[in-house]
Design a protein around this motif. Structure first.
Motif, PDB file in Angstrom:
ATOM      1  N   ARG A 136     -75.402 -63.898 -63.049  1.00 45.54           N
ATOM      2  CA  ARG A 136     -76.130 -65.046 -63.231  1.00 45.54           C
ATOM      3  C   ARG A 136     -75.914 -66.000 -62.100  1.00 45.54           C
ATOM      4  N   GLN A 138     -77.832 -68.789 -59.257  1.00 49.98           N
ATOM      5  CA  GLN A 138     -78.963 -69.878 -59.472  1.00 49.98           C
ATOM      6  C   GLN A 138     -80.134 -69.815 -58.308  1.00 49.98           C
ATOM      7  N   ARG A 139     -79.630 -69.176 -57.142  1.00 44.19           N
ATOM      8  CA  ARG A 139     -80.414 -69.202 -56.236  1.00 44.19           C
ATOM      9  C   ARG A 139     -81.572 -67.943 -56.197  1.00 44.19           C
ATOM     10  N   ARG A 204     -89.809 -65.984 -63.137  1.00 50.02           N
ATOM     11  CA  ARG A 204     -89.615 -64.903 -64.105  1.00 50.02           C
ATOM     12  C   ARG A 204     -90.397 -63.631 -64.133  1.00 50.02           C
ATOM     13  N   ARG A 248     -84.459 -72.218 -70.770  1.00 52.87           N
ATOM     14  CA  ARG A 248     -84.311 -73.010 -69.350  1.00 52.87           C
ATOM     15  C   ARG A 248     -83.182 -72.320 -68.599  1.00 52.87           C
ATOM     16  N   GLY A 249     -82.374 -71.373 -69.390  1.00 51.99           N
ATOM     17  CA  GLY A 249     -81.282 -70.674 -68.747  1.00 51.99           C
ATOM     18  C   GLY A 249     -79.855 -71.427 -69.032  1.00 51.99           C
ATOM     19  N   GLY A 250     -78.904 -70.831 -69.307  1.00 48.08           N
ATOM     20  CA  GLY A 250     -77.626 -71.325 -69.402  1.00 48.08           C
ATOM     21  C   GLY A 250     -76.555 -70.772 -68.369  1.00 48.08           C
ATOM     22  N   VAL A 251     -75.526 -71.145 -68.890  1.00 49.80           N
ATOM     23  CA  VAL A 251     -74.425 -70.646 -67.861  1.00 49.80           C
ATOM     24  C   VAL A 251     -74.148 -69.220 -67.907  1.00 49.80           C
ATOM     25  N   CYS A 256     -85.402 -67.444 -70.373  1.00 50.01           N
ATOM     26  CA  CYS A 256     -86.335 -66.184 -71.044  1.00 50.01           C
ATOM     27  C   CYS A 256     -87.328 -65.655 -69.876  1.00 50.01           C
TER      28      CYS A 256
END
Lengths: 559, 566
Positions: A136, A138-139, A204, A248-251, A256
């Protein structure tokens, strides 16, 4: 000196601005009724089993599914370019056209978007977009754009166009039958390259959702499947959620990639089974549900115009693929080629035939609508009443409440009110009497169209599947065209035709049953003659099935 | 909120905003519905997509910013009245004049017109932009109802310094920059001026001490500036016993010596400590806490909060910097303030009187930030001519335009793109400053000294006002440099859901990314609650480096909350 904890990893339990948050309550009334037809039974949640949950929670889950296919398809590309030109001996063509293209349809019918979760095309491009195989991060690589709305509003139709183009190319270069290794490689490379470009320009899985040549086919035929996808366990929890990590995305999970919210998914149409929402939900409120076959064909309250037109066009395409194996077509195509100076498949009869079939379907529906629909109904309002059981909706109509558009109605119906309220009107949202018949009736055809596509692939499988063994052997110097399995058929031509007809029959009856159920809910209350509407609904797939079956008999198991 | 006709300039226009829901991408998650300030959005149950009532839409674009799938678009004007401007008192005669220059709203009519502009957003981004998270919509609503006591009650939940913050905060980068109107590209609600109106027209209520969850706790606070004030405030109202140690004779820290009276009047600056002492906070002034003493405090008290600030002035290492007449801002501010209060000449300027005769002194100020502007404007009130130089390009310098404008009105000569190359003097006293030009190509790059143009200015006093840094006052328990306030890659989902981060860099916020700024401040605030050793916390400038009054107060409060939570 350091802080005792990393502030970046510390998150206050309470929102620091909690005292000032006064969110409006979400619309809840009518929600249960709206989703009741399509929600799977609570107990059918595979993820309720700890072992399944553990697998789904693993970030390596999807990587593990994609990797074998990734290896195979890069082998396909390599061997297509460097391997033997004999299609039956080339592992690339053998695995792609004799095995994979048949297997994909089995997966669609059985599961839904099973192929999408393990797809090497989107999977490869997503690894690059995310800059990781499974973590996971973030970039992201790429521009992260959104597909422009003027294109996005047509939903799956872009994919249908891509599939039509790809099929034309496949026919032109004779890539699939009996198979052209070199062309197969370039075709696969083209798909991978396109996927990569889209993943690097758009966010996405824009490619998978809108552009991939297979997504419309898999999405529509996959509606027959028994996997409902990732859905909410408790919709009220989703409605109360203030962060929507699943989107939105989580940890632990990305937002989605398929632009789907488990809280409102009412079919498996756009769930790519990637499990990101499952991983990301902070409340553990998402499950992986199974459903009865055909549920996503019959149950959805919101039927999509792009799906309906996709079915009509895909039906036209598969009929073309049957029709082009007949002598009549050969004569017509030959004449057109002489006149236009082009070669097989002549684009004029290719596009013309497909469009003609789609328009014939539309024309039949239009005729049915003219003959059957109630003239006292406002289509814009009727669409909004669609979630409710027919008797209730009928009552509202006959009591005059539904005749005035824009009025707030009885309790439980959270409709917009006020003179300025209007939904955006575009291709996807436009309402009309025609669409009130066209959308449900085309959904009802999904099983027979899917069966036809599957049946169309059967000759390749049943005639040539055994060649995969010598093809593998050929890699190690042992397989050849004189190998026993190279010339072994799993079935004779008459047998193949019988299987095709049987598959069509199965699909036809499934379509008839689905259309009967669909028309009972969606057509009877808007029709002057409800029983006639149901009869038309059932007759349409019957006719389609008969046409396809007759064509298979005429084709004599041509591949 | 009263809906007004959309206006651009004085003439109303007929166009209303138009909302387009992208029905393919809209998943009906209702993030926009629950956050729409005017209730213009609801759901189409059949299609399960959002639907909009254009007649209720005011064009704030909150829905656009919050939508997880970017499935909604708004075009058209912002339906809001023009912003009311707060007054500015142009001082006619500068010499010796410490009258407050910035004014609040003079009348109820003016403030009510401004409160009308507030949308009372359900997920207010202004609150996230405020470092201390004041419940801004609530206190604005209270003012709108005419209830200033209620407004004070709301403010008191989170802030002990509303009268100060409303005067000194840079609202453009905080609450106002984060206002939904600002994020939509318009003029935000004048939140600072409304807060000022409350404190101008209703006294800040007295502080009520405990009992509470702090009863029985005894806490030592080192430093009496904004961070110490915030900590003491939070602790004493929870019933804790608080002892504040201050090395100066008088408390207040930066509030007392760092901000001149024409911006922060003395009685306003002294109000917090008056109330704290009345509530029972024990002040030990003239007492510098040494590093060794911290260990003693830790054993004598239940917790120690170090709020000693960042007091080491930065000095430019330049040739001639050791000449007489070259001072740092702290020294000048203290001397100038005392001279003006006592209506006597400033000793720093008197040093050059003999040499210059009747000619007014010329003061060269290095820097263009808050402190430099305060220095320059004080020097003008002392009758000096003032030249301010800053080596950054005007376009990239992080300066407050309002302060620049005020200084300019008062005759300060501000020159950007200049640096001090050397100082020349005679008999050990500075007499001339040699300035060179600099060139800066972008905000990301530091300026280069080009030396293309060299000027010589006769100066009598040079004040280095380039900022401060943390001193290594308490090794091992307090940082000797600011903590890194790196926003994590995965930002707080609640901030993201509010739409603040999608607001980008609004023009009103001087094209600064208000969302990211609020997150870095939040990191600082949370850091103050994490502690550096067992029962030792650091807050304010001592933790994050030179920042602002409100951030320091917020961190002091957070450190106190952490003490109370143990």
């Amino acid at each position: 000196m350091t802080l005792l904890k990393d502030p970046g990893l510390s998150k206050p339990e309470t929102d620091p601005v909690a005292v000032a948050i006064r969110l409006r309550p979400p619309v809840r009334s009518g929600v249960t009724e709206r989703f009741a037809p399509s929600d799977p039974p609570k107990g059918w949640d595979l993820a309720a089993h700890p072992r399944v949950a553990r697998i789904l929670r693993s970030r390596k889950f999807q990587f593990a599914l994609i990797l074998p296919n990734q290896i195979i398809f890069w082998l396909v590309i390599g061997l297509g370019l460097l391997g033997t030109v004999v299609p039956g001996l080339n592992f690339g063509t053998a695995i792609t056209w004799y095995i994979w293209f048949c297997l994909v349809f089995v997966m669609m019918v059985a599961v839904g978007r099973a192929w999408c979760v393990m797809c090497p095309f989107g999977g490869f491009a997503e690894w690059i977009q995310r800059r990781t195989f499974w973590q996971r991060t973030q970039r992201r690589f790429g521009l992260g754009r959104k597909l422009p709305e003027p294109i996005a509003r047509y939903g799956f139709l872009l994919s249908v166009g891509a599939f039509l183009l790809l099929t034309w190319i496949e026919e032109y270069f004779n890539i699939a039958g009996p198979g052209n290794p070199w062309a197969t490689s370039f075709m696969v490379l083209g798909i991978v390259g396109s996927a990569l470009v889209f993943f690097l320009v758009f966010e996405r899985r824009t490619f998978c959702r809108y552009v991939c040549p297979l997504t419309a086919l898999i999405g529509t035929v996959g509606a027959m499947g028994s996997v409902a996808g990732f859905r909410t366990r408790d919709r009220q929890v989703c409605l109360d959620c203030k962060t929507k990590d699943c989107m939105r995305g989580g940890v632990n999970g990305y937002g989605c990639p398929w632009y789907t919210w488990p809280g409102s998914a009412d079919s498996n149409l756009t769930c790519g089974l990637c499990s990101e929402c499952f991983k990301g939900c902070p409340e553990g409120n998402i499950g992986l549900y199974v459903q009865k076959p055909l549920t996503s064909v019959i149950a959805p309250t919101r039927r999509r115009a792009d799906v309906a037109w996709a079915v009509a066009l895909l039906w036209g395409l598969v009929l073309y693929q049957q029709f082009n194996a007949t002598n009549v077509f050969a004569t017509l195509d030959g004449w057109l080629n002489r006149v236009t100076g082009l070669a097989y498949p002549n684009p004029v009869d290719y596009i013309g035939f497909i469009a003609l079939i789609a328009l014939v379907m539309a024309g039949i529906v239009k005729a049915a609508e003219r003959g059957l629909s109630r003239r006292d109904l406002d289509p814009a309002l009727a669409v909004r009443l669609a979630p409710y059981p027919a008797p209730a909706a009928t009552h509202l109509v006959t009591s005059g409440l539904a005749l005035s558009s824009g009025l707030a109605l009885s309790p439980g119906l959270a409709l917009s009110s006020g003179p300025g309220t209007r939904p955006s009107v575009n291709f996807m949202s436009r309402t009309s009497r025609f669409r009130m018949y066209f959308l449900p009736l085309m959904y009802g055809l999904i099983p027979v169209v899917g069966a036809d596509y599957f049946a169309r692939q059967l000759p390749k499988f049943l005639q040539h599947a055994s060649r995969i063994v010598p093809a593998i052997g050929h890699l190690f110097g042992s397989g050849s065209t004189s190998s026993a399995l190279y010339n072994t058929r799993l079935m004779s031509d008459p047998g193949i035709v019988m299987v095709q007809v049987a598959v069509i029959a199965l699909g036809m009856f499934a379509s008839m049953w689905a259309s009967w159920k669909i028309s009972g809910r969606d057509l009877t209350w808007i029709s002057r003659r409800p029983l006639a509407a149901r009869a038309v609904a059932v007759a349409l797939p019957l006719a389609c099935g008969l046409v396809a079956a007759v064509l298979y008999v005429i084709m004599h198991a041509a591949d | 909120m009263t809906l007004l006709q959309p206006t651009v300039g004085p003439t109303p226009i007929a166009r209303t905003p138009h909302v387009t829901v992208l029905t393919d991408r809209c998943a009906g998650c209702q993030e926009c519905v629950i956050r729409c300030p005017t209730g213009a959005l609801t759901m189409d149950l059949g299609a399960w997509v959002a639907v909009a009532d254009d007649n209720r839409c005011v064009g704030c674009r909150q829905c656009v910013r919050t939508c997880p799938f970017s499935a909604i678009e708004v075009d058209g004007p912002l339906v809001v009245a023009p912003r009311e401007a707060a007054a500015y008192h142009q001082v006619a005669e500068l010499a010796g004049n410490l009258e407050e220059t910035r004014q609040g709203f003079p009348t109820w009519t003016a403030v009510l017109a401004e409160t009308e502009r507030c949308l009372a957003c359900p997920d207010p981004t202004c609150v996230r932009g405020c470092p201390v998270h004041n419940d801004i919509p609530s206190f604005i609503a209270a003012v709108h109802r005419g209830d200033l006591d209620e407004a004070h009650r709301v403010l008191r939940l989170t802030s002990f310094l509303p009268d100060i913050c409303s005067r000194v905060c840079d609202q453009a980068l905080q609450c106002e920059g984060a206002c939904t109107w600002s994020l939509a590209g318009g003029a935000p609600v004048a939140i600072g001026a409304i807060e000022r109106f409350i404190t101008d027209n209703a006294p800040v209520p007295a502080l009520q001490a405990g009992p509470g969850r702090g009863s029985g706790l005894s806490v030592a606070v080192v430093g009496s500036g904004p961070a110490g004030i915030g900590a003491a405030f939070e602790l004493v109202r929870a019933g804790a016993e608080v002892t504040v140690f201050e090395k100066d004779v008088r408390p207040g820290g930066l509030l007392r010596w760092g901000i001149p009276s024409f911006t922060l009047p003395r009685q306003v600056a002294e109000r917090p400590w008056g109330q704290l002492r009345a509530a029972g906070v024990r002040l030990v002034s003239g007492h510098e806490v040494t590093p060794e003493r911290v260990e003693e405090l830790r054993s004598s008290y239940d917790a120690v909060i170090l709020a000693h600030g960042a007091g080491q002035a930065l000095r430019l290492p330049v040739e001639g910097g050791d000449l007489g007449g070259v001072v740092d801002a702290t020294e000048f501010l203290n001397q100038a303030r005392t001279a003006l209060i006592q209506s006597r000449p400033c000793s720093l300027l008197a040093q050059s009187e003999e040499r210059r005769g009747s000619r007014p002194a010329t003061v060269l100020v290095l820097g263009a930030g808050n402190t430099a502007m305060d220095v320059a404007r004080l020097a003008r009130r002392l009758g000096a001519g003032v030249i301010c130089v800053d080596w950054m390009d005007r376009r990239f310098a992080p300066v407050r335009p309002d302060e620049l404008e005020e200084a300019g009105h008062e005759g300060v000569d501000i020159r950007f793109g200049r640096t001090l190359t050397r100082l020349e003097g005679d008999a050990g006293q500075v007499e001339r400053a040699v300035l060179s030009t600099t060139r800066q190509v972008s905000a990301a790059k530091l300026p280069e000294v080009t030396g293309a143009e060299v000027t010589r200015e006769n100066v009598d006093l040079v004040v280095m006002a380039m900022g401060y840094r943390i001193e290594a006052a308490f090794p091992g328990v307090a940082p000797d440099k600011p903590i890194t306030r790196r926003v994590p890659e995965l930002v707080d989902r609640r901030f993201q859901a509010s739409g603040l981060l999608a607001g980008g860099s609004p023009a009103f916020a001087r094209h600064r990314p208000v969302g990211e700024l609020s997150l870095t401040r939040e990191i600082g605030r949370m850091s103050a609650g994490l502690g550096t050793a067992d029962r030792v916390f650091v807050a304010g400038d001592a933790l994050v480096g030179p920042s602002t009054v409100v951030e320091a107060m917020a961190q002091g409060r957070r450190a106190a909350e952490a003490v109370l939570d143990r």
